[in-house]
Design a protein around this motif. Structure first.
Motif, PDB file in Angstrom:
ATOM      1  N   GLY A   1      -3.937  41.048 -79.090  1.00 10.85           N
ATOM      2  CA  GLY A   1      -3.204  41.132 -77.913  1.00 10.85           C
ATOM      3  C   GLY A   1      -3.893  40.792 -76.528  1.00 10.85           C
ATOM      4  O   GLY A   1      -5.236  40.820 -76.738  1.00 10.85           O
ATOM      5  N   ARG A   2      -3.239  40.355 -75.590  1.00 14.58           N
ATOM      6  CA  ARG A   2      -3.990  39.960 -74.435  1.00 14.58           C
ATOM      7  C   ARG A   2      -3.550  40.725 -73.190  1.00 14.58           C
ATOM      8  O   ARG A   2      -2.474  41.078 -73.236  1.00 14.58           O
ATOM      9  N   ALA A   3      -4.268  40.844 -72.275  1.00  9.85           N
ATOM     10  CA  ALA A   3      -4.270  41.772 -70.990  1.00  9.85           C
ATOM     11  C   ALA A   3      -3.459  40.733 -70.223  1.00  9.85           C
ATOM     12  O   ALA A   3      -3.245  39.538 -70.272  1.00  9.85           O
ATOM     13  N   ASP A   4      -2.510  41.462 -69.276  1.00 10.33           N
ATOM     14  CA  ASP A   4      -1.623  40.562 -68.493  1.00 10.33           C
ATOM     15  C   ASP A   4      -2.655  39.878 -67.787  1.00 10.33           C
ATOM     16  O   ASP A   4      -3.270  40.506 -67.015  1.00 10.33           O
ATOM     17  N   MET A   5      -2.298  38.738 -67.088  1.00  7.67           N
ATOM     18  CA  MET A   5      -2.807  38.079 -66.111  1.00  7.67           C
ATOM     19  C   MET A   5      -3.050  38.818 -64.980  1.00  7.67           C
ATOM     20  O   MET A   5      -4.211  38.477 -64.151  1.00  7.67           O
TER      21      MET A   5
ATOM     22  N   GLU B   1      -3.975  41.806 -64.745  1.00  7.71           N
ATOM     23  CA  GLU B   1      -5.226  42.790 -64.894  1.00  7.71           C
ATOM     24  C   GLU B   1      -6.383  41.807 -64.855  1.00  7.71           C
ATOM     25  O   GLU B   1      -7.613  42.351 -64.646  1.00  7.71           O
ATOM     26  N   THR B   2      -6.622  40.482 -65.037  1.00 12.19           N
ATOM     27  CA  THR B   2      -7.592  39.829 -65.164  1.00 12.19           C
ATOM     28  C   THR B   2      -7.967  38.786 -64.114  1.00 12.19           C
ATOM     29  O   THR B   2      -9.103  38.063 -63.944  1.00 12.19           O
ATOM     30  N   VAL B   3      -7.000  38.438 -63.271  1.00 10.07           N
ATOM     31  CA  VAL B   3      -7.078  37.394 -62.374  1.00 10.07           C
ATOM     32  C   VAL B   3      -6.746  37.658 -61.050  1.00 10.07           C
ATOM     33  O   VAL B   3      -5.816  38.499 -60.762  1.00 10.07           O
ATOM     34  N   SER B   4      -7.462  37.210 -60.116  1.00  3.01           N
ATOM     35  CA  SER B   4      -7.339  37.329 -58.471  1.00  3.01           C
ATOM     36  C   SER B   4      -7.388  36.071 -57.952  1.00  3.01           C
ATOM     37  O   SER B   4      -8.232  35.344 -58.123  1.00  3.01           O
TER      38      SER B   4
END
Length: 74
Positions: free
Chosen positions: A61-65, A67-70
């Protein structure tokens, strides 16, 4: 980006590749097997070969964008 490019090259020959970062935990053993100089540091390896058909693929699984990108200044 370098590793990505290296991993794309085998696809032209119908090969698959997989990064092997875990091998850094065994860098001394891998360096001995490869005959690498003591001054070199094993960063990662890449397995290259033909894909085995009929084997279930492991997809993590991958975290939603969000959650990880600003995005700053957009």
């Amino acid at each position: 980006m370098y590793l990505q490019t290296v991993m794309l090259l085998p696809r032209a020959e119908r090969l698959h590749s997989c990064p092997q970062v875990m091998s850094t935990m065994y860098r001394k053993t891998v360096s001995q097997i490869l005959g690498a100089d003591d001054g070199l540091v094993l960063f990662c390896g890449v397995a290259v070969g033909f894909e085995k058909e009929g084997v279930p693929r492991l997809r993590t699984g991958r975290a939603d964008m969000t959650e990880t990108v600003s995005f700053i200044g957009v």
